[in-house]
Design an enzyme around this catalytic site. Structure first.
Site, mmCIF file in Angstrom:
data_model
loop_
_atom_site.group_PDB
_atom_site.id
_atom_site.type_symbol
_atom_site.label_atom_id
_atom_site.label_comp_id
_atom_site.label_asym_id
_atom_site.label_seq_id
_atom_site.Cartn_x
_atom_site.Cartn_y
_atom_site.Cartn_z
ATOM 1 N N GLU A 1 46.821 -32.107 -29.779
ATOM 2 C CA GLU A 1 46.112 -31.510 -31.107
ATOM 3 C C GLU A 1 47.117 -30.687 -31.982
ATOM 4 O OE1 GLU A 1 42.727 -29.433 -29.841
ATOM 5 O OE2 GLU A 1 41.466 -31.375 -29.256
ATOM 6 N N GLY B 1 48.913 -28.886 -34.941
ATOM 7 C CA GLY B 1 48.578 -28.766 -36.427
ATOM 8 C C GLY B 1 49.827 -28.210 -37.157
ATOM 9 N N CYS C 1 43.637 -8.313 -57.206
ATOM 10 C CA CYS C 1 43.422 -6.829 -57.316
ATOM 11 C C CYS C 1 42.984 -6.357 -55.818
ATOM 12 C CB CYS C 1 42.314 -6.526 -58.245
ATOM 13 S SG CYS C 1 43.130 -7.097 -60.032
ATOM 14 N N TYR D 1 46.948 -11.910 -41.233
ATOM 15 C CA TYR D 1 47.615 -11.594 -40.009
ATOM 16 C C TYR D 1 48.852 -11.045 -40.144
ATOM 17 C CZ TYR D 1 45.095 -16.101 -39.630
ATOM 18 O OH TYR D 1 44.209 -17.338 -39.618
HETATM 19 N N1 LLP Z 1 42.976 -27.517 -31.684
HETATM 20 C C1 LLP Z 1 42.140 -26.710 -31.713
HETATM 21 C C2 LLP Z 1 41.089 -26.744 -30.914
HETATM 22 C C3 LLP Z 1 42.364 -25.531 -32.821
HETATM 23 O O1 LLP Z 1 41.308 -24.682 -32.724
HETATM 24 C C4 LLP Z 1 43.729 -25.682 -33.453
HETATM 25 C C5 LLP Z 1 43.566 -24.428 -34.403
HETATM 26 C C6 LLP Z 1 44.447 -26.468 -33.166
HETATM 27 C C7 LLP Z 1 44.031 -27.675 -32.398
HETATM 28 C C8 LLP Z 1 45.778 -26.499 -34.038
HETATM 29 O O2 LLP Z 1 46.405 -25.471 -33.909
HETATM 30 P P1 LLP Z 1 48.159 -25.265 -34.244
HETATM 31 O O3 LLP Z 1 48.889 -26.528 -33.438
HETATM 32 O O4 LLP Z 1 47.863 -25.435 -35.595
HETATM 33 O O5 LLP Z 1 48.549 -23.978 -33.769
HETATM 34 N N2 LLP Z 1 44.918 -19.717 -39.454
HETATM 35 C C9 LLP Z 1 45.862 -19.429 -38.583
HETATM 36 C C10 LLP Z 1 45.689 -20.647 -37.269
HETATM 37 C C11 LLP Z 1 44.204 -20.961 -36.785
HETATM 38 C C12 LLP Z 1 44.497 -22.066 -35.793
HETATM 39 C C13 LLP Z 1 43.046 -22.327 -35.566
HETATM 40 N N3 LLP Z 1 42.922 -23.303 -34.376
HETATM 41 C C14 LLP Z 1 47.265 -19.238 -38.836
HETATM 42 O O6 LLP Z 1 47.306 -19.347 -40.200
HETATM 43 O O7 LLP Z 1 48.059 -18.884 -38.218
#
Ligand code: LLP
Length: 432
Positions: free
Chosen positions: A285, A287, A354, A328
């Site tokens: 998974e 992202g 603001c 973050y």
């Molecule tokens: N699978 C699950 C169950 C997740 O909760 C997430 C991300 C992913 C896969 C994908 O994770 P990645 O490969 O993108 O790291 N907004 C935060 C990141 C939050 C991620 C939430 N879950 C940021 O901007 O760093």
């Protein structure tokens, strides 16, 4: 793919990237003449390269990549995924609908998240998604009940919380026992022991996701070793496991020369090693890994504001366009588009919103900037637009996909009327 321009595609994150002016064969300065800033631009070729590299690393394995839609849910990005045979990891019915709209088949969709509502579960069952990653006993029972109502067999995996420190920012760490995600191996063991009572849930999968922006293989290794030991134990106890979902979390380079991301091949090497002998299907998974470094946020300097202690570079982009630095304290490389030799200066780089938190960078060294000039905020392809808002009544920024010298607007800038759509005067008062 055809190349219509002599300029090679410059792709953020690639060693070959030298001139920030070019992205996927498109001159970003010219693009910024055609489109008002701020806007997000994504290199389709860079995304394709990431998909290809991961698929190559997975060669020989029965593996499906399910893109974490939350990282970038734009239709055109999801269509790229669909065309490459990539599925989707969703966390809401909104994401389910986006994935299906983009042509990702239900049989390549997994559903994660601690708060799936009954309506969402029913909707996902209805279209026949591949698998639910179940995060609590209550959710498991809800799934059983709703699958029975629809007279279908739900396929489910238990999301294991392996109690592993992902060594990342606390707000994006998910695999420690104190986090809300998944269940302990002890609890999962009890679910499998009672598996036969679930006549409408095929509980035969394991899932783990320990966090995001992980820059070392060790947390992955440790989590997968724990999952692998549990899978072997379950097999021996007569509970066959047909799929293991290893989650996402692969980190990317936000700070050139400092962040050293794990290569896809090394990451897959750890999966192969930890899950050696597993004959079922692997699900991944990712992202951020697929899209972050393919994206940039183009913004102009509104003005340079000298303060008593600091000099502020005020941009036309703000925390509503890219929340990561505010939320973050995340670092994003920021570079001027024109690479002219100039003396260096130190700026606090801020947006017009603001709030003091509307700060992209503090005490950042940049070539001396002037009002009106273009800057690139880099590696914004993941969790950029997906976390955007209209705070301060700023419209959602446009998004553009670039490929081999051409560009296509894949989301136009939000109109004011769209921003206020749904609001109405308090006229029709009712009692509940
Ligand atoms: N699978 C699950 C169950 C997740 O909760 C997430 C991300 C992913 C896969 C994908 O994770 P990645 O490969 O993108 O790291 N907004 C935060 C990141 C939050 C991620 C939430 N879950 C940021 O901007 O760093």
């Amino acid at each position: 793919m055809t190349s219509s321009q002599a300029q090679p595609a410059a792709i953020p994150g690639d060693a070959a990237t030298t001139d920030p002016r070019w992205l996927d064969g498109v001159d970003l300065r010219q693009l910024a003449e055609a489109m008002p800033t701020p806007f997000h631009a994504y290199s389709a070729s860079a995304i394709q390269q990431r998909i290809d590299a991961l698929q190559t690393a997975l060669a020989g394995l029965d593996a499906t990549i399910c893109f974490a839609v939350k990282a970038n849910p734009n239709l055109a990005i999801l269509q790229l995924m669909a065309a490459a045979g990539v599925g989707a990891d969703i966390v809401s019915v909104g994401e389910l609908r986006r994935a299906l709209n983009a042509g990702i088949p239900a049989e390549r969709i997994v559903f994660s998240g601690v708060g799936k509502s009954a309506d969402e579960i029913a909707g996902a069952l209805n279209v026949g998604i591949m698998r639910f990653n179940v995060e609590s006993l209550d959710e498991l029972h809800t799934l059983q009940r709703l699958a029975k109502t629809q007279d279908v067999m739900a396929r489910a995996a238990v999301r294991i919380n392996p109690d592993v420190d992902a060594q990342t920012h606390a707000k994006i760490s998910t695999g420690k026992s104190e986090n809300k995600f998944g269940v302990s191996i002890d609890e999962a063991r009890r679910w499998f022991a009672a598996r036969k009572q679930l006549d409408h849930v095929q509980l035969d999968g394991l899932h783990v996701h320990i966090g995001s922006q992980i820059l070392s293989v060790e947390p992955f290794r440790l989590a997968l070793q724990r999952v692998a030991a549990f899978w072997r134990e379950l097999e021996q106890a007569g509970h066959p496991i047909t799929s293991i979902d290893v989650g996402g979390g692969l980190g990317v380079c936000y700070r050139a020369g400092v962040d050293e991301p794990v290569a896809a091949a090394d990451y897959v090497g750890v999966i192969r090693e930890a899950l050696a002998g597993f004959g079922g299907r692997l699900l991944l998974e990712p992202g951020r890994h697929l899209v972050a470094e393919a994206g940039v946020l183009l913004t102009r300097v509104i003005r340079v504001k000298p303060g008593t202690e600091r000099t502020f570079l005020v941009l036309d982009a703000a925390m509503n366009d890219l929340l990561r630095p505010s939320l973050y304290d995340a670092w994003h490389d920021i570079v001027p588009l024109v690479d002219a030799a100039r003396p260096m200066a130190v700026y606090d780089i801020v947006g017009p919103v603001c709030e003091t938190g509307d700060t992209f960078a503090r005490a950042r060294e940049l070539p001396e900037c002037v009002a009106g000039e273009l800057l690139l905020i880099k590696a914004t392809g993941a969790y950029g637009t997906s976390m955007a808002s209209t705070y301060n009544s700023r419209p959602l920024a446009a998004e553009v996909l670039l490929q081999n010298g051409r560009y296509a607007v894949v989301r136009r800038r939000q109109h004011f009327e769209e921003m206020i759509a749904g609001e109405q005067p308090a006229r029709n008062w009712k009692t509940p």
